[in-house]
Design a protein around this motif. Structure first.
Motif, PDB file in Angstrom:
ATOM      1  N   UNK A  80       0.843  -1.206   0.000  1.00  0.00           N
ATOM      2  CA  UNK A  80       0.000   0.000   0.000  1.00  0.00           C
ATOM      3  C   UNK A  80       0.875   1.252   0.000  1.00  0.00           C
ATOM      4  N   UNK A  81       1.888   1.259   0.841  1.00  0.00           N
ATOM      5  CA  UNK A  81       2.782   2.410   0.936  1.00  0.00           C
ATOM      6  C   UNK A  81       3.492   2.657  -0.396  1.00  0.00           C
ATOM      7  N   UNK A  82       4.047   1.602  -0.964  1.00  0.00           N
ATOM      8  CA  UNK A  82       4.763   1.739  -2.242  1.00  0.00           C
ATOM      9  C   UNK A  82       3.822   2.195  -3.354  1.00  0.00           C
ATOM     10  N   UNK A  83       2.642   1.592  -3.427  1.00  0.00           N
ATOM     11  CA  UNK A  83       1.677   1.970  -4.468  1.00  0.00           C
ATOM     12  C   UNK A  83       1.248   3.431  -4.335  1.00  0.00           C
ATOM     13  N   UNK A  84       1.022   3.873  -3.097  1.00  0.00           N
ATOM     14  CA  UNK A  84       0.541   5.244  -2.890  1.00  0.00           C
ATOM     15  C   UNK A  84       1.638   6.285  -3.136  1.00  0.00           C
ATOM     16  N   UNK A  85       2.899   5.835  -3.138  1.00  0.00           N
ATOM     17  CA  UNK A  85       4.007   6.770  -3.335  1.00  0.00           C
ATOM     18  C   UNK A  85       4.687   6.598  -4.696  1.00  0.00           C
ATOM     19  N   UNK A  86       3.987   5.975  -5.626  1.00  0.00           N
ATOM     20  CA  UNK A  86       4.583   5.755  -6.960  1.00  0.00           C
ATOM     21  C   UNK A  86       4.872   7.074  -7.672  1.00  0.00           C
ATOM     22  N   UNK A  87       4.145   8.144  -7.315  1.00  0.00           N
ATOM     23  CA  UNK A  87       4.382   9.463  -7.905  1.00  0.00           C
ATOM     24  C   UNK A  87       5.155  10.387  -6.971  1.00  0.00           C
ATOM     25  N   UNK A  88       5.764   9.818  -5.946  1.00  0.00           N
ATOM     26  CA  UNK A  88       6.561  10.603  -5.008  1.00  0.00           C
ATOM     27  C   UNK A  88       6.094  10.428  -3.580  1.00  0.00           C
ATOM     28  N   UNK A  89       6.982  10.730  -2.661  1.00  0.00           N
ATOM     29  CA  UNK A  89       6.682  10.623  -1.232  1.00  0.00           C
ATOM     30  C   UNK A  89       5.477  11.489  -0.871  1.00  0.00           C
ATOM     31  N   UNK A  90       4.722  11.040   0.127  1.00  0.00           N
ATOM     32  CA  UNK A  90       3.530  11.757   0.587  1.00  0.00           C
ATOM     33  C   UNK A  90       3.830  12.558   1.844  1.00  0.00           C
ATOM     34  N   UNK A  91       4.464  11.914   2.816  1.00  0.00           N
ATOM     35  CA  UNK A  91       4.661  12.503   4.143  1.00  0.00           C
ATOM     36  C   UNK A  91       6.063  13.074   4.273  1.00  0.00           C
ATOM     37  N   UNK A  92       6.122  14.340   4.710  1.00  0.00           N
ATOM     38  CA  UNK A  92       7.424  14.971   4.914  1.00  0.00           C
ATOM     39  C   UNK A  92       7.873  14.917   6.366  1.00  0.00           C
ATOM     40  N   UNK A  93       6.911  14.824   7.306  1.00  0.00           N
ATOM     41  CA  UNK A  93       7.272  14.846   8.729  1.00  0.00           C
ATOM     42  C   UNK A  93       6.176  14.163   9.544  1.00  0.00           C
ATOM     43  N   UNK A  94       6.587  13.380  10.545  1.00  0.00           N
ATOM     44  CA  UNK A  94       5.658  12.737  11.478  1.00  0.00           C
ATOM     45  C   UNK A  94       6.076  13.100  12.884  1.00  0.00           C
ATOM     46  N   UNK A  95       5.099  13.511  13.680  1.00  0.00           N
ATOM     47  CA  UNK A  95       5.337  13.760  15.101  1.00  0.00           C
ATOM     48  C   UNK A  95       4.443  12.823  15.894  1.00  0.00           C
ATOM     49  N   UNK A  96       5.007  12.170  16.895  1.00  0.00           N
ATOM     50  CA  UNK A  96       4.256  11.227  17.726  1.00  0.00           C
ATOM     51  C   UNK A  96       4.423  11.599  19.192  1.00  0.00           C
ATOM     52  N   UNK A  97       3.298  11.602  19.920  1.00  0.00           N
ATOM     53  CA  UNK A  97       3.312  11.877  21.350  1.00  0.00           C
ATOM     54  C   UNK A  97       2.473  10.800  22.035  1.00  0.00           C
ATOM     55  N   UNK A  98       3.078  10.066  22.975  1.00  0.00           N
ATOM     56  CA  UNK A  98       2.334   9.095  23.774  1.00  0.00           C
ATOM     57  C   UNK A  98       1.743   9.820  24.975  1.00  0.00           C
ATOM     58  N   UNK A  99       0.498   9.469  25.304  1.00  0.00           N
ATOM     59  CA  UNK A  99      -0.222  10.187  26.359  1.00  0.00           C
ATOM     60  C   UNK A  99      -0.961   9.205  27.254  1.00  0.00           C
ATOM     61  N   UNK A 100      -1.010   9.522  28.534  1.00  0.00           N
ATOM     62  CA  UNK A 100      -1.862   8.778  29.454  1.00  0.00           C
ATOM     63  C   UNK A 100      -2.950   9.726  29.941  1.00  0.00           C
ATOM     64  N   UNK A 101      -4.166   9.233  30.092  1.00  0.00           N
ATOM     65  CA  UNK A 101      -5.258  10.103  30.511  1.00  0.00           C
ATOM     66  C   UNK A 101      -5.137  10.525  31.979  1.00  0.00           C
ATOM     67  N   UNK A 102      -5.596  11.709  32.252  1.00  0.00           N
ATOM     68  CA  UNK A 102      -5.675  12.184  33.630  1.00  0.00           C
ATOM     69  C   UNK A 102      -6.864  11.516  34.315  1.00  0.00           C
ATOM     70  N   UNK A 103      -6.939  11.649  35.613  1.00  0.00           N
ATOM     71  CA  UNK A 103      -8.075  11.048  36.346  1.00  0.00           C
ATOM     72  C   UNK A 103      -9.404  11.715  36.015  1.00  0.00           C
ATOM     73  N   UNK A 104      -9.382  12.914  35.418  1.00  0.00           N
ATOM     74  CA  UNK A 104     -10.620  13.611  35.064  1.00  0.00           C
ATOM     75  C   UNK A 104     -10.908  13.575  33.562  1.00  0.00           C
ATOM     76  N   UNK A 105     -10.147  12.795  32.813  1.00  0.00           N
ATOM     77  CA  UNK A 105     -10.336  12.689  31.370  1.00  0.00           C
ATOM     78  C   UNK A 105     -11.590  11.894  31.047  1.00  0.00           C
ATOM     79  N   UNK A 106     -12.292  12.316  29.999  1.00  0.00           N
ATOM     80  CA  UNK A 106     -13.461  11.569  29.526  1.00  0.00           C
ATOM     81  C   UNK A 106     -13.039  10.254  28.862  1.00  0.00           C
ATOM     82  N   UNK A 107     -11.851  10.243  28.264  1.00  0.00           N
ATOM     83  CA  UNK A 107     -11.295   9.022  27.683  1.00  0.00           C
ATOM     84  C   UNK A 107     -10.350   8.408  28.696  1.00  0.00           C
ATOM     85  N   UNK A 108     -10.504   7.133  28.979  1.00  0.00           N
ATOM     86  CA  UNK A 108      -9.637   6.442  29.955  1.00  0.00           C
ATOM     87  C   UNK A 108      -8.813   5.397  29.276  1.00  0.00           C
TER      88      UNK A 108
END
Length: 108
Positions: A80-108
Motif C-alpha cells: 500500500x505504501x509503495x503503491x501510494x508513493x509511486x508518484x513521489x513521497x507523501x509525508x514529509x514529517x511525522x510527530x508522535x506523542x504518547x499520552x496517558x489520561x488524567x483522572x478527570x479525562x473523559x477518555x480512559x
C-alpha cells in the motif's frame, strides 16, 4: 495508552494521505491491535492543506512499540505504501506523542 500523531505532507499530497488511511491503513492498524480514536484536519487555512492529526490507542507503550514494528513489516502495508508513493513521497514529517489520561479525562 493513547498516541497523538501529526503528519505533515508534501504540497498537494494531503488527499493521497487521507485516501491511504481511509482505504487501507486503518484496517491494517486494526489487525495489529491499534484502535483508531479519531482523525482530523486542522481548520487553520495553511495547515488544512498539508496536515492530518489522529489519535490511536494501545494497551501500553510496550505494546505500542510492538504494534508499530509489526505494522511496519506487514506485507500489505509495504505494498500500500509503495503503491501510494509511486508518484513521489507523501509525508514529509511525522510527530508522535504518547499520552496517558488524567483522572478527570473523559477518555480512559
Amino acid at each position: 495508552m493513547y498516541e497523538l500523531r501529526t503528519y505533515t505532507t508534501f504540497d498537494g499530497k494531503l488527499d493521497a494521505l487521507k485516501a491511504r488511511f481511509r482505504d487501507h491503513t486503518i484496517e491494517i492498524f486494526k489487525r495489529h491491535g491499534m484502535t483508531s480514536i479519531g482523525y482530523w484536519v486542522p481548520t487553520d487555512p495553511a495547515k488544512s492543506q498539508n496536515t492530518l492529526i489522529y489519535i490511536i490507542a494501545h494497551p501500553s507503550i510496550e505494546e505500542a512499540k510492538k504494534h508499530w514494528a509489526e505494522f511496519s513489516s506487514d506485507p500489505e502495508w509495504k505494498k500500500v505504501s509503495a503503491d501510494s508513493e509511486k508518484d513521489g513521497k507523501i509525508v514529509s514529517h511525522v510527530e508522535s506523542v504518547y499520552m496517558t489520561p488524567t483522572d478527570f479525562s473523559m477518555l480512559k
